[in-house]
Design a protein around this motif. Structure first.
Motif, mmCIF file in Angstrom:
data_model
loop_
_atom_site.group_PDB
_atom_site.id
_atom_site.type_symbol
_atom_site.label_atom_id
_atom_site.label_comp_id
_atom_site.label_asym_id
_atom_site.label_seq_id
_atom_site.Cartn_x
_atom_site.Cartn_y
_atom_site.Cartn_z
ATOM 1 N N ILE A 124 0.909 -1.212 0.226
ATOM 2 C CA ILE A 124 -0.078 0.066 -0.143
ATOM 3 C C ILE A 124 1.026 1.321 0.035
ATOM 4 C CG2 ILE A 124 -1.799 1.448 1.211
ATOM 5 C CD1 ILE A 124 -2.843 -1.548 2.316
ATOM 6 N N THR A 125 0.510 2.375 -0.664
ATOM 7 C CA THR A 125 1.164 3.814 -0.970
ATOM 8 C C THR A 125 0.528 4.667 -0.518
ATOM 9 O OG1 THR A 125 0.174 3.812 -3.421
ATOM 10 C CG2 THR A 125 2.085 2.826 -3.195
ATOM 11 N N PRO A 174 -7.264 0.440 -12.566
ATOM 12 C CA PRO A 174 -6.030 0.492 -13.305
ATOM 13 C C PRO A 174 -5.519 1.943 -13.283
ATOM 14 C CG PRO A 174 -7.644 -0.029 -14.721
ATOM 15 C CD PRO A 174 -8.309 -0.129 -13.655
ATOM 16 N N SER A 175 -4.253 2.162 -13.840
ATOM 17 C CA SER A 175 -4.061 3.715 -13.924
ATOM 18 C C SER A 175 -5.022 4.513 -14.670
ATOM 19 C CB SER A 175 -2.563 3.906 -14.148
ATOM 20 O OG SER A 175 -2.441 3.235 -15.438
ATOM 21 N N LEU A 176 -5.562 3.906 -15.806
ATOM 22 C CA LEU A 176 -6.499 4.370 -16.768
ATOM 23 C C LEU A 176 -7.576 5.141 -15.851
ATOM 24 C CD1 LEU A 176 -7.071 5.319 -19.692
ATOM 25 C CD2 LEU A 176 -8.210 3.061 -19.936
ATOM 26 N N GLU A 183 -2.790 9.331 -9.756
ATOM 27 C CA GLU A 183 -1.664 8.677 -10.266
ATOM 28 C C GLU A 183 -0.306 9.141 -9.808
ATOM 29 O OE1 GLU A 183 -0.191 6.644 -14.342
ATOM 30 O OE2 GLU A 183 -1.970 8.017 -14.570
ATOM 31 N N ALA A 184 -0.179 10.463 -9.906
ATOM 32 C CA ALA A 184 1.185 11.204 -9.509
ATOM 33 C C ALA A 184 1.431 11.133 -8.168
ATOM 34 C CB ALA A 184 1.042 12.515 -9.977
ATOM 35 N N ILE A 207 -7.754 2.783 -1.533
ATOM 36 C CA ILE A 207 -6.636 2.366 -0.941
ATOM 37 C C ILE A 207 -5.687 2.137 -2.326
ATOM 38 C CG2 ILE A 207 -5.256 0.326 0.043
ATOM 39 C CD1 ILE A 207 -7.589 -0.322 1.885
ATOM 40 N N TYR A 208 -4.446 3.075 -2.265
ATOM 41 C CA TYR A 208 -3.570 3.095 -3.377
ATOM 42 C C TYR A 208 -2.457 2.135 -3.335
ATOM 43 C CZ TYR A 208 -6.309 7.266 -4.682
ATOM 44 O OH TYR A 208 -7.464 8.151 -4.979
ATOM 45 N N PHE A 209 -2.028 1.666 -4.307
ATOM 46 C CA PHE A 209 -0.878 0.827 -4.323
ATOM 47 C C PHE A 209 -0.402 0.747 -5.936
ATOM 48 C CE2 PHE A 209 -4.444 -1.773 -5.436
ATOM 49 C CZ PHE A 209 -4.046 -2.632 -6.502
ATOM 50 N N SER A 210 1.146 0.324 -5.790
ATOM 51 C CA SER A 210 1.694 0.491 -6.968
ATOM 52 C C SER A 210 1.659 -0.757 -7.794
ATOM 53 C CB SER A 210 3.385 0.924 -6.457
ATOM 54 O OG SER A 210 3.923 1.064 -7.866
ATOM 55 N N GLN A 211 1.857 -0.450 -9.025
ATOM 56 C CA GLN A 211 1.848 -1.564 -10.222
ATOM 57 C C GLN A 211 3.151 -2.297 -10.100
ATOM 58 O OE1 GLN A 211 1.070 -1.087 -14.016
ATOM 59 N NE2 GLN A 211 1.963 1.015 -14.323
#
Length: 601
Positions: A124-125, A174-176, A183-184, A207-211
């Protein structure tokens, strides 16, 4: 053809060295069965490699799907834990606006702590609550703004449109689907759930996370060249990929994949874009994602070739190891046999020598060496006995030759004394008899056949003294031999016959019956050389050729038996490279060289 085959057979059986023969045999024994076996199993082995590779890829694809499921499950579990948090339940029900400021702040602090603990995980970011304007009091304050954001920030995003148009409570984005701000600054993937929707407005938990984490899982399992893993959601959007370029080249929609593969959780072979590919299509539980595994047949062929090449390299390594062992074993046989053969071959030129081995051997070759050593010892004993007998015979021959010289000298001396007596020279007769007596006393006082150079020079001086008494001192006798040669060994009665020959057949045949005899000497390597020179009448080349053979007939009185016997004695004692040699010119004189081994007396 038959003769050619016979020549090849005979060359292998009889002409090739033993070590080469053993190496050829071992090489054929190792190499030929391997070639035959490889010929029969190559195709099956190659097909087996391809099949095993496909099964391995299928297993890896399943493991990859499980790893991604576990990673997403950790994100979903974080969302569930926050959604079920008591603080969230106090803040987001319909009566939350009735709470006191103190109680609101207390619950917000609890949520901030809980989200901070969750953000410390590897996956998680960031975590964000998006609230309607009616709950804007949650956004006020610096601490609150790090956790709460107004819903107006994301109303224009793709994911909010999906929530608005569809009756769903959760969404993997997804980021789209995310805004540029999300996203940034927060993460390029998100799991969003609607935790409240009522009269007071809406609340979304993101809840954001990195691909990068998903990409590392995909890349770790994409261990074959030209293989690609990518995650596709239900709207045919690529969520993450192991290789963007390969995923783009092999991109297929869910509909295409379903038609091509025939279902999910299947790994099959299909033709696609003029290439044979192996496709795996796996659903990831509790998500709308599918894992797509693409493997080019070219990669499998190359991998199969690499495995075959590795097998060949491994085989060559073992072949070389086996060949090295065979060389070691063959050398243990051939070297000993070759050395033994050389020892036996040396018997042609010299006596046999024992074969000394560094280590005792108890095999057949060791028995052969032991037998050879026994035979060598027996032969050497026989040769030693034969040599001893030859030495005894040589001594007897030497004494026989010497006995021919002594009477010859005695005859000539007595003839001279008789002549002195006839002419009435009594004093000279007395001197001659005394000199002759002293000469024979020196000669016969020792029983050994060899004396020193000094003794031999004294003998010949007495002889010349007797001769000068006979010829009225017409002989000039000069000795120019270094004192360093005085103690070297020389057979007795070697110089006297030569000097006698110089006087009788050199000086006395000159008209004036007079002349000079010179004796010089030196060391030449390991040899002792004495030179007796006279200025007599000399000899022709025919006379020189025959004088040492005993065939020369004297031109005056006396005979040549002394010269012949002296030369024969020296060669009998020391070998054929030693003895007498002559140089002479008629009318000028003769040089007689005596060559002996330089041995101390």
């Amino acid at each position: 053809m038959k003769r050619f085959c016979e020549r090849i057979r005979d060359k292998y059986l009889y002409d090739i060295r033993l070590q080469s023969k053993l190496l050829i045999s071992h090489g054929l024994l190792i190499f030929l069965p391997t070639i035959v076996l490889s010929f029969f199993v190559y195709n099956n082995f190659y097909d087996s490699i391809v099949s095993d590779t496909i099964l391995e890829e299928q297993s890896l694809a399943g493991q990859t799907a499980s790893s991604i499921e576990e990673s997403i499950a950790s994100v979903m579990q974080a969302a569930v834990s926050l959604e079920e948090s008591s603080a969230a339940n106090w803040l987001f029900p319909e009566y939350s606006y009735q709470l006191s400021e103190t109680l609101v702040q207390r619950n917000i602090n609890v949520l901030i702590k809980e989200t901070k603990d969750l953000c410390e995980s590897e996956m998680i970011t960031d975590i964000r609550f998006y609230v309607s304007d009616s709950l804007s009091f949650l956004v006020d304050g610096d601490a609150r703004s790090s956790l709460f954001s107004p819903l107006s920030e994301v109303t224009g995003t793709y994911w909010y449109g999906i929530f608005s148009s569809r009756s769903i409570s959760t969404l993997l984005c997804p980021s789209l689907y995310l805004s540029v701000t999300e996203e940034a600054g927060r993460g390029d993937l998100a799991y969003i759930t609607q935790i409240y929707s009522g009269v007071e407005g809406e609340v979304y938990l993101a809840i954001y996370f990195s691909q990068d984490k998903l990409a590392s899982i995909l890349s770790a399992n994409a261990n074959t060249d030209n293989s690609a893993y990518y995650i596709l959601n239900e709207r045919d959007v690529v969520v993450s990929t192991s290789d963007a370029s390969l995923s783009g080249a092999y991109y297929m929609s869910n509909e295409t994949l379903s038609e091509l593969v025939g279902g999910v959780n299947i790994y099959t072979t299909r033709s696609y874009l003029s290439d044979n590919i192996y496709v795996g299509y796996y659903s990831i539980p509790d998500t709308d994602w599918h894992l797509v595994s693409i493997l080019s047949s070219t990669s499998l062929v190359q991998k199969g070739r690499n495995l075959v090449l590795q097998f060949i390299v491994l085989y060559i390594a073992f072949f070389l190891l086996a060949f090295a062992i065979s060389i070691f074993l063959s050398r243990s046989i051939s070297l000993r046999i070759t050395a033994l053969s050389e020892k036996m071959h040396s018997i042609h030129n010299d006596r046999p020598e024992r074969f000394e081995s560094a280590k005792p051997a108890h095999d057949e070759i060791g028995d052969l060496i032991e037998t050879y050593n026994y035979m060598s010892d027996e032969i050497n004993q026989l040769l030693d006995q034969q040599l001893k007998n030859a030495e005894v015979l040589k001594l007897k021959e030497f004494n026989a030759l010497q006995s021919q010289i002594n009477p010859h000298f005695l005859y000539n001396t007595l003839d001279m004394i008789n002549w002195l007596a006839q002419i009435g020279k009594r004093k000279e007769v007395t001197q001659a008899v005394q000199a002759l007596s002293r000469f024979y006393k020196l000669t016969l006082s020792r029983r050994d056949t060899n004396g020193s150079v000094a003794e031999e020079l004294e003998h010949v001086s007495l002889y010349v003294q007797l001769q000068n008494m006979r010829y009225e001192n017409r002989i000039d006798f000069i000795i120019d031999v270094p004192d360093t040669l005085a103690d070297y060994e020389i057979p007795r009665l070697t110089l006297q016959p030569i000097v006698e020959n110089c006087i009788q057949h050199g000086l006395m045949e000159k008209p004036e019956k007079a002349g000079t005899v010179l004796i010089t000497g030196w060391l030449e390597g390991e040899d002792l050389v004495l030179l007796i020179s006279d200025d007599g009448v000399g000899m022709s080349s025919e006379q020189i050729a025959s004088i040492l053979s005993g065939e020369r007939k004297p031109t005056g009185g006396g005979s040549n038996v002394g010269i012949y016997n002296t030369h024969a004695r020296l060669q009998l004692l020391y070998g054929e490279r030693y003895g007498l040699s002559y140089e002479s010119q008629e009318g000028q004189g003769t040089n007689t060289q005596i060559r002996l081994p330089a041995l101390p007396h």
